[in-house]
Scaffold this motif. Structure first.
Motif, PDB file in Angstrom:
ATOM      1  N   ALA A 117       0.841  -1.200   0.000  1.00 55.78           N
ATOM      2  CA  ALA A 117       0.000   0.000   0.000  1.00 55.78           C
ATOM      3  C   ALA A 117       0.876   1.251   0.000  1.00 55.78           C
ATOM      4  N   ASP A 118       2.004   1.219   0.717  1.00 56.77           N
ATOM      5  CA  ASP A 118       2.906   2.375   0.743  1.00 56.77           C
ATOM      6  C   ASP A 118       3.448   2.687  -0.648  1.00 56.77           C
ATOM      7  N   ASP A 119       3.830   1.654  -1.416  1.00 59.34           N
ATOM      8  CA  ASP A 119       4.312   1.888  -2.781  1.00 59.34           C
ATOM      9  C   ASP A 119       3.197   2.429  -3.673  1.00 59.34           C
ATOM     10  N   GLN A 120       1.983   1.925  -3.493  1.00 63.70           N
ATOM     11  CA  GLN A 120       0.861   2.429  -4.283  1.00 63.70           C
ATOM     12  C   GLN A 120       0.570   3.888  -3.940  1.00 63.70           C
ATOM     13  N   ILE A 121       0.650   4.239  -2.678  1.00 59.98           N
ATOM     14  CA  ILE A 121       0.470   5.636  -2.268  1.00 59.98           C
ATOM     15  C   ILE A 121       1.566   6.503  -2.876  1.00 59.98           C
ATOM     16  N   ARG A 122       2.808   6.031  -2.843  1.00 59.01           N
ATOM     17  CA  ARG A 122       3.914   6.784  -3.456  1.00 59.01           C
ATOM     18  C   ARG A 122       3.675   6.989  -4.954  1.00 59.01           C
ATOM     19  N   CYS A 123       3.047   6.022  -5.604  1.00 64.99           N
ATOM     20  CA  CYS A 123       2.728   6.158  -7.028  1.00 64.99           C
ATOM     21  C   CYS A 123       1.739   7.301  -7.246  1.00 64.99           C
ATOM     22  N   PHE A 124       0.707   7.361  -6.408  1.00 62.57           N
ATOM     23  CA  PHE A 124      -0.254   8.456  -6.517  1.00 62.57           C
ATOM     24  C   PHE A 124       0.420   9.800  -6.219  1.00 62.57           C
ATOM     25  N   GLU A 125       1.313   9.824  -5.253  1.00 63.89           N
ATOM     26  CA  GLU A 125       2.050  11.056  -4.945  1.00 63.89           C
ATOM     27  C   GLU A 125       2.935  11.461  -6.119  1.00 63.89           C
ATOM     28  N   ASN A 126       3.568  10.485  -6.755  1.00 65.97           N
ATOM     29  CA  ASN A 126       4.410  10.782  -7.909  1.00 65.97           C
ATOM     30  C   ASN A 126       3.573  11.307  -9.077  1.00 65.97           C
ATOM     31  N   ALA A 127       2.403  10.720  -9.264  1.00 70.35           N
ATOM     32  CA  ALA A 127       1.505  11.235 -10.307  1.00 70.35           C
ATOM     33  C   ALA A 127       1.150  12.687 -10.009  1.00 70.35           C
ATOM     34  N   ALA A 128       0.830  12.980  -8.755  1.00 67.99           N
ATOM     35  CA  ALA A 128       0.469  14.353  -8.371  1.00 67.99           C
ATOM     36  C   ALA A 128       1.615  15.322  -8.652  1.00 67.99           C
ATOM     37  N   ARG A 129       2.851  14.893  -8.426  1.00 72.40           N
ATOM     38  CA  ARG A 129       4.014  15.757  -8.709  1.00 72.40           C
ATOM     39  C   ARG A 129       4.143  16.069 -10.193  1.00 72.40           C
ATOM     40  N   HIS A 130       3.658  15.163 -11.043  1.00 74.41           N
ATOM     41  CA  HIS A 130       3.770  15.348 -12.492  1.00 74.41           C
ATOM     42  C   HIS A 130       2.573  16.080 -13.100  1.00 74.41           C
ATOM     43  N   LEU A 131       1.496  16.234 -12.350  1.00 69.85           N
ATOM     44  CA  LEU A 131       0.275  16.810 -12.918  1.00 69.85           C
ATOM     45  C   LEU A 131       0.279  18.338 -12.924  1.00 69.85           C
ATOM     46  N   THR A 132      -0.330  18.909 -13.955  1.00 72.09           N
ATOM     47  CA  THR A 132      -0.631  20.327 -13.961  1.00 72.09           C
ATOM     48  C   THR A 132      -1.726  20.558 -12.920  1.00 72.09           C
ATOM     49  N   PRO A 133      -1.951  21.811 -12.505  1.00 74.02           N
ATOM     50  CA  PRO A 133      -2.970  22.058 -11.464  1.00 74.02           C
ATOM     51  C   PRO A 133      -4.352  21.492 -11.784  1.00 74.02           C
ATOM     52  N   ASP A 134      -4.731  21.444 -13.053  1.00 77.53           N
ATOM     53  CA  ASP A 134      -6.038  20.897 -13.413  1.00 77.53           C
ATOM     54  C   ASP A 134      -5.935  19.499 -14.028  1.00 77.53           C
ATOM     55  N   GLY A 135      -4.781  18.850 -13.834  1.00 71.77           N
ATOM     56  CA  GLY A 135      -4.533  17.546 -14.449  1.00 71.77           C
ATOM     57  C   GLY A 135      -5.273  16.406 -13.784  1.00 71.77           C
ATOM     58  N   ARG A 136      -5.245  15.254 -14.456  1.00 71.64           N
ATOM     59  CA  ARG A 136      -5.944  14.064 -13.974  1.00 71.64           C
ATOM     60  C   ARG A 136      -5.013  12.862 -13.995  1.00 71.64           C
ATOM     61  N   PHE A 137      -5.164  12.016 -12.992  1.00 72.83           N
ATOM     62  CA  PHE A 137      -4.478  10.734 -12.930  1.00 72.83           C
ATOM     63  C   PHE A 137      -5.535   9.661 -13.154  1.00 72.83           C
ATOM     64  N   ILE A 138      -5.420   8.929 -14.254  1.00 72.99           N
ATOM     65  CA  ILE A 138      -6.378   7.890 -14.598  1.00 72.99           C
ATOM     66  C   ILE A 138      -5.709   6.536 -14.406  1.00 72.99           C
ATOM     67  N   VAL A 139      -6.373   5.690 -13.612  1.00 72.27           N
ATOM     68  CA  VAL A 139      -5.853   4.356 -13.301  1.00 72.27           C
ATOM     69  C   VAL A 139      -6.877   3.323 -13.754  1.00 72.27           C
ATOM     70  N   GLU A 140      -6.451   2.390 -14.588  1.00 75.07           N
ATOM     71  CA  GLU A 140      -7.305   1.267 -14.974  1.00 75.07           C
ATOM     72  C   GLU A 140      -6.958   0.100 -14.056  1.00 75.07           C
ATOM     73  N   ALA A 141      -7.919  -0.351 -13.305  1.00 75.67           N
ATOM     74  CA  ALA A 141      -7.696  -1.478 -12.407  1.00 75.67           C
ATOM     75  C   ALA A 141      -9.005  -2.202 -12.157  1.00 75.67           C
ATOM     76  N   ALA A 142      -8.959  -3.503 -12.289  1.00 75.72           N
ATOM     77  CA  ALA A 142     -10.125  -4.316 -11.963  1.00 75.72           C
ATOM     78  C   ALA A 142     -10.203  -4.467 -10.453  1.00 75.72           C
ATOM     79  N   MET A 143     -11.347  -4.789  -9.990  1.00 72.86           N
ATOM     80  CA  MET A 143     -11.536  -5.056  -8.567  1.00 72.86           C
ATOM     81  C   MET A 143     -11.299  -6.546  -8.347  1.00 72.86           C
TER      82      MET A 143
END
Length: 170
Positions: A117-143
């Motif tokens: 979970a910590d690595d997955q959280i770091r991934c979301f944080e890394n995406a946020a660092r790369h996004l423009t202020p109005d940017g989006r992080f889209i993740v495709e994942a099955a449940m």
């Protein structure tokens, strides 16, 4: 999964056959993502062999990527359409392109290659660092729980069945 290591699981053998059985959703995925790639720019985490990046780039989007596997990126670079994509070799939860994008995306359940979970959280944080202020992080994942039959704790799913080949998702 016991003994699964993303850093070694996508080596030369996996890269050599990764594109053998396309999912068939590449064009639809590229069309969907292109709608969010304002200014025509996107970053793909785990770009691999370019299954989505190449059709997205064909739609006029400048696609950059981050991938852990030099072998997968080598397969991407072997394709004429993949030669001009900027790709950083590294962990998608930590590596950076030093750029900002209106779209960062991650497809095909690859978020599960980050084993904690910590690595997955770091991934979301890394995406946020790369996004423009109005940017989006889209993740495709099955449940994963949706794959499991009632009363069972594990499952096997046939991803591809051919005349001489069967690919299982376990």
């Amino acid at each position: 999964m016991k003994d699964f290591d993303p850093a070694t699981s996508f080596g030369p053998a996996a890269a050599a056959h990764y594109d053998d059985h396309k999912r068939g959703d590449e064009e639809d995925a590229a069309a969907f993502l292109a709608e969010y790639a304002k200014e025509g720019r996107a970053l793909e985490f785990a770009i691999g062999t370019g299954r989505i990046a190449i059709p997205l780039a064909a739609r006029g989007v400048q696609v950059d990527g981050i991938d852990l596997s030099p072998d997968m990126v080598e397969r991407l670079r072997a394709k004429p359409e993949g030669k001009n994509l900027n790709v950083i070799i590294g962990d998608m939860s930590r590596a950076t392109t030093q750029c900002h994008y209106p779209l960062v995306y991650l497809v095909f359940n690859t978020i599960f290659n980050l084993l904690s979970a910590d690595d997955q959280i770091r991934c979301f944080e890394n995406a946020a660092r790369h996004l423009t202020p109005d940017g989006r992080f889209i993740v495709e994942a099955a449940m994963p729980h949706a794959w499991i039959s009632p009363g069972k704790s594990d499952t096997v799913h046939a991803e591809y069945v051919g005349k001489e080949t069967v690919v299982l998702d376990v």
